[in-house]
Write an enzyme that holds these catalytic residues in place. Structure first.
Site, short mmCIF file in Angstrom:
data_model
loop_
_atom_site.label_atom_id
_atom_site.label_comp_id
_atom_site.label_asym_id
_atom_site.label_seq_id
_atom_site.Cartn_x
_atom_site.Cartn_y
_atom_site.Cartn_z
N HIS A 143 0.82 -1.22 0.00
CA HIS A 143 0.00 0.00 0.00
C HIS A 143 0.85 1.27 0.00
O HIS A 143 0.39 2.32 -0.44
CB HIS A 143 -0.98 -0.04 1.17
N ASP A 144 2.09 1.17 0.48
CA ASP A 144 2.97 2.34 0.38
C ASP A 144 3.46 2.51 -1.05
O ASP A 144 3.30 3.56 -1.66
CB ASP A 144 4.17 2.20 1.34
N GLY B 276 4.81 5.44 -5.57
CA GLY B 276 6.07 4.74 -5.33
C GLY B 276 6.38 4.62 -3.84
O GLY B 276 5.61 5.06 -2.99
N ASP C 133 7.54 5.71 -0.76
CA ASP C 133 7.93 7.02 -0.21
C ASP C 133 7.44 7.22 1.22
O ASP C 133 7.43 8.35 1.72
CB ASP C 133 7.37 8.15 -1.10
N SER D 24 4.58 7.37 2.29
CA SER D 24 3.40 8.24 2.36
C SER D 24 2.25 7.59 3.13
O SER D 24 1.41 8.28 3.70
CB SER D 24 2.93 8.64 0.97
N ASP E 207 2.81 -19.06 2.38
CA ASP E 207 3.16 -20.15 1.48
C ASP E 207 2.20 -20.17 0.29
O ASP E 207 1.37 -19.26 0.15
CB ASP E 207 3.17 -21.49 2.22
#
Ligand code: HEM
Length: 343
Positions: free
Chosen positions: A62-63, A68, A70, A72, A267
């Site tokens: 999710h970042d 990209g 960062d 955020s 897995d």
């Protein structure tokens, strides 16, 4: 000669002790002090509460998916977005692990950006939850961004109700192939989801194929009527991680399916589950609707080693998505930008 042998032996002992001193409890050693500190904290956090592991694996996705890698996703407040940051996005429901990132930041200080910490922590969580079967090296050097918008996150994160075309476009926009979509979706072998994220699968006009016993088990533990009462409980993404009663109701027998019954293990169990319609989200099931994606589901079901290795490669690509924006820094506190204004 005897003297020489004794000298060689003691040298070996000294070297072994020095090596062990730099080794973490799970046996992973980083020559880099920052990565070692991250590793230590992630190990401690997962030992305290294993559910932190899945949270950290999701956090890097999710970042890095939004502007990209960062950091955020960690921001509570920015000069341009106020408090309406990515964390407030509906598609970020259930996002967790922020306290672990804060603790790590306190340990490493200016030695690493918050974005680096997120990437390293996810890498370590994947390693620990797979008992060392999924391991990759990634560079540091990411910088922290200063913008974080809930609206941008909601417009760009894939949704659990997406059809195959929407997922494919979403991944393609960031240079990820259908194969990588199938590989990364295997992360849903761990973690939990809120009822609101799979209620569409529990009956009604919009429901997509789902095994009736599995559906009945879900309806029993999390009836959709709870949402009307303001409750939004969670279940495990993987029936393997649910209670014996749930598994009985869902006619889910991991051993009979060739799945390792150990809980919260990263897995390839997502693939056999998907191929018998025992996965939670529509976005999981729709991978069966594309010929190529379906062939990869079958391939990863049959080849755990290949999945481990392809998952590691896709995580490297995810963790190195370049940050976009014009102002960057090494944040002092991962939750807020260093300055009040950026010109
Ligand atoms: C392919 C598109 C994807 C969709 C639509 C999707 C959607 C979701 C949703 C809706 C949840 C549950 C949120 C909640 O209700 O609390 C979830 C959980 C999770 N997702 Fe995904 N996801 C996708 C891809 C990924 C990828 C690429 C990764 C990591 C590589 C990932 C890792 C996880 C993990 C580990 C959890 C459990 C988190 C926890 O227990 O804290 N997902 N995902």
């Amino acid at each position: 000669m005897a003297k020489l042998n004794a000298a060689v032996l003691s040298l070996c002992v000294v070297m072994a002790l020095a090596f062990l001193a730099g080794q973490s409890a799970a046996g992973r050693y980083y020559p880099d002090k920052v990565q070692d500190k991250v590793r230590n904290e992630v190990e401690k956090a997962i030992a305290r509460d294993r559910s932190i592991g899945p949270a950290l694996v999701r956090l890097v996705f999710h970042d890095c998916w939004i502007n990209g890698c960062d950091g955020s996703v960690l921001l509570d407040k920015t000069p341009t977005d106020g408090t309406n940051t990515e964390k407030k996005a509906l598609n970020n429901i259930g996002l967790a692990g922020f306290e672990v990132i804060d603790t790590i930041k306190q340990k490493v200080g200016a030695g690493a950006s918050c974005a680096d910490i997120v990437a390293f922590a996810a890498r370590d969580a994947a390693d620990i939850l797979s008992s060392g079967k999924i391991f990759y090296t990634i560079p540091g050097g990411r910088k922290d961004g200063v913008v974080s918008s809930a609206a941008v996150a909601d417009a760009n994160l894939p949704e659990s109700t997406f059809d195959f075309g929407q997922l494919q476009n979403n991944f393609d926009a960031r240079g990820f192939t259908v194969e990588e979509l199938v590989v990364l979706s295997g992360a849903h072998s761990i973690g939990v989801a809120h009822l609101s994220s799979y209620q569409d699968r529990l009956g009604g006009a919009d429901s997509t194929p789902i095994d009736p016993d599995y559906q009945a088990a879900l309806n029993k533990v999390t009836p959709p009527s709870l949402l009307q009462k303001g409750q939004n409980p969670t279940v495990h993404n993987n029936a393997r991680d649910e209670t014996a009663e749930f598994q009985k109701d869902a006619a889910y027998n991991p051993v009979a399916m060739g799945v390792n019954p150990a809980r919260i293990v990263l897995d390839n169990s997502y693939y056999p589950n998907n191929l018998v319609n025992k996965v939670l989200f529509k976005s999981d099931w729709v991978l069966r609707t594309d010929g190529f994606a379906a062939s990869k589901l079958e391939e990863y079901k049959n080849n755990a080693t290949e999945w481990n290795s392809d998952f590691a490669d896709a995580m490297v690509k995810l963790s190195t998505l370049p940050a976009q924006g014009k102002n960057f820094e090494i944040r002092k506190n991962c939750r807020v930008t260093n300055q009040q204004n950026y010109y």
